[in-house]
Enzyme design. Sequence first.
Site, PDB file in Angstrom:
ATOM      1  CG  ASP A  20      -0.335  -5.977  10.783  1.00  0.00           C
ATOM      2  OD1 ASP A  20      -0.230  -6.628   9.484  1.00  0.00           O
ATOM      3  OD2 ASP A  20      -0.326  -6.546  11.502  1.00  0.00           O
ATOM      4  CD1 TRP A  25     -10.640  -4.379   5.397  1.00  0.00           C
ATOM      5  CD2 TRP A  25     -10.134  -4.817   3.051  1.00  0.00           C
ATOM      6  NE1 TRP A  25     -11.556  -3.736   4.491  1.00  0.00           N
ATOM      7  CE2 TRP A  25     -11.679  -3.770   3.241  1.00  0.00           C
ATOM      8  CE3 TRP A  25      -9.692  -5.332   1.964  1.00  0.00           C
ATOM      9  CZ2 TRP A  25     -11.822  -3.426   1.862  1.00  0.00           C
ATOM     10  CZ3 TRP A  25      -9.796  -5.067   1.098  1.00  0.00           C
ATOM     11  CH2 TRP A  25     -11.863  -4.046   1.023  1.00  0.00           C
ATOM     12  NE  ARG A  33      -1.110 -11.218   0.787  1.00  0.00           N
ATOM     13  CZ  ARG A  33      -1.046 -10.714   1.952  1.00  0.00           C
ATOM     14  NH1 ARG A  33      -1.712 -12.237   2.813  1.00  0.00           N
ATOM     15  NH2 ARG A  33      -0.019 -10.500   3.005  1.00  0.00           N
ATOM     16  CG  ASN A  69       7.257  -6.028   4.504  1.00  0.00           C
ATOM     17  OD1 ASN A  69       7.027  -4.435   4.921  1.00  0.00           O
ATOM     18  ND2 ASN A  69       6.761  -6.720   5.527  1.00  0.00           N
ATOM     19  NE  ARG A  72       4.625  -9.324   4.009  1.00  0.00           N
ATOM     20  CZ  ARG A  72       3.965  -8.938   4.397  1.00  0.00           C
ATOM     21  NH1 ARG A  72       2.826  -8.572   3.383  1.00  0.00           N
ATOM     22  NH2 ARG A  72       3.417  -8.202   5.339  1.00  0.00           N
TER      23      ARG A  72
HETATM   24  C1  FPP Z   1       0.976  -4.525   6.458  1.00  0.00           C
HETATM   25  O1  FPP Z   1      -0.556  -5.254   5.321  1.00  0.00           O
HETATM   26  C2  FPP Z   1       0.834  -3.996   4.794  1.00  0.00           C
HETATM   27  C3  FPP Z   1       2.605  -3.987   4.668  1.00  0.00           C
HETATM   28  C4  FPP Z   1       2.988  -4.887   4.185  1.00  0.00           C
HETATM   29  C5  FPP Z   1       2.021  -2.461   4.021  1.00  0.00           C
HETATM   30  C6  FPP Z   1       1.430  -1.648   3.861  1.00  0.00           C
HETATM   31  C7  FPP Z   1       1.365  -0.818   2.607  1.00  0.00           C
HETATM   32  C8  FPP Z   1      -0.005   0.018   1.606  1.00  0.00           C
HETATM   33  C9  FPP Z   1      -0.625   0.466   3.161  1.00  0.00           C
HETATM   34  C10 FPP Z   1       0.347   0.154   0.808  1.00  0.00           C
HETATM   35  C11 FPP Z   1       1.241   1.862  -0.067  1.00  0.00           C
HETATM   36  C12 FPP Z   1       1.416   2.776   0.717  1.00  0.00           C
HETATM   37  C13 FPP Z   1       2.475   3.981   0.357  1.00  0.00           C
HETATM   38  C14 FPP Z   1       2.780   4.327   1.654  1.00  0.00           C
HETATM   39  C15 FPP Z   1       0.833   4.421   0.134  1.00  0.00           C
HETATM   40  P1  FPP Z   1       0.085  -7.364   5.703  1.00  0.00           P
HETATM   41  O2  FPP Z   1      -0.577  -7.553   4.417  1.00  0.00           O
HETATM   42  O3  FPP Z   1       1.256  -7.852   6.324  1.00  0.00           O
HETATM   43  O4  FPP Z   1      -1.625  -7.461   5.987  1.00  0.00           O
HETATM   44  P2  FPP Z   1      -1.687  -9.295   7.143  1.00  0.00           P
HETATM   45  O5  FPP Z   1      -1.189  -9.337   8.181  1.00  0.00           O
HETATM   46  O6  FPP Z   1      -3.334  -9.085   7.567  1.00  0.00           O
HETATM   47  O7  FPP Z   1      -1.420 -10.310   6.339  1.00  0.00           O
END
Ligand code: FPP
Length: 241
Positions: A20, A25, A33, A69, A72
């Site tokens: 997360d 970041w 994003r 998800n 989104r």
């Molecule tokens: C959460 O950050 C992350 C995700 C929903 C997706 C995770 C995916 C990856 C790390 C990319 C690639 C994956 C693989 C297995 C190669 P968020 O977008 O919810 O962050 P935020 O809460 O800060 O907005």
Amino acid sequence: MAIPEIDKAHLPRHIAIIMDGNGRWAHQHGKSRAEGHEAGAKSVRAVVEACRELERVEALTLYAFSTENWRRSQGEIDTLFQLLSKYISLELDELHKEDIRVSVMGRMEGLGEQARRDLERCIALTDQNKSMLLNIAINYGGRAEIADAARSIAAEAARGALAVEDIDEACFARHLYVPDLPELDLLIRTSGEMRLSNFMLWQASYAEFVAMPTLWPDFRKEHLLEAIALYQSRHRRFGGR
Ligand code: FPP
């Protein structure tokens, strides 16, 4: 950050991570994003490598895409699936060379054609590998998994292949998406959030939960070792004294 000391003889057999903080970041670094997710994919590589190096971690489960998800924007969903395909094309040979088996936990039938093909290629190529299991949770929801297991148990019972008296915890576990997962020992969530967010509701029963403030794109081997050191400092009682 100093490298945390861990006891290599008592490693968690199965580690799962709710990755997360990619969006935050990106915001902090003045990036999009999509760039946040791209940076997150680099952390995936680092953590798979670190687990493999530890040698005795049997399984690593990563929460890549939840059933929620899909809410989104279409642009962000496309970015996430493109990144998954890119990760697979860049890393599959290396994963195979490292003797890592890939499995997928989630509703495969709900994925697009390309993602399904890529994931099926990973599963088929690495099927016989033994050093570690990389389990990718994708289109995954803990409640959906439990409902799907219940449905498949009911179908077996209805056609007479399973006696109702034989439905117990072990039987239920055999009907989950990946039946041969080792017991989940350590569940990590990055970015300081303290929620399970519908992740591994069955498997997390006795897992040690570690919430870390680090945002996922900043997560590296030393953060993993820090989480393992915390896990090792806990006294697990499994409901006993
Ligand atoms: C959460 O950050 C992350 C995700 C929903 C997706 C995770 C995916 C990856 C790390 C990319 C690639 C994956 C693989 C297995 C190669 P968020 O977008 O919810 O962050 P935020 O809460 O800060 O907005």
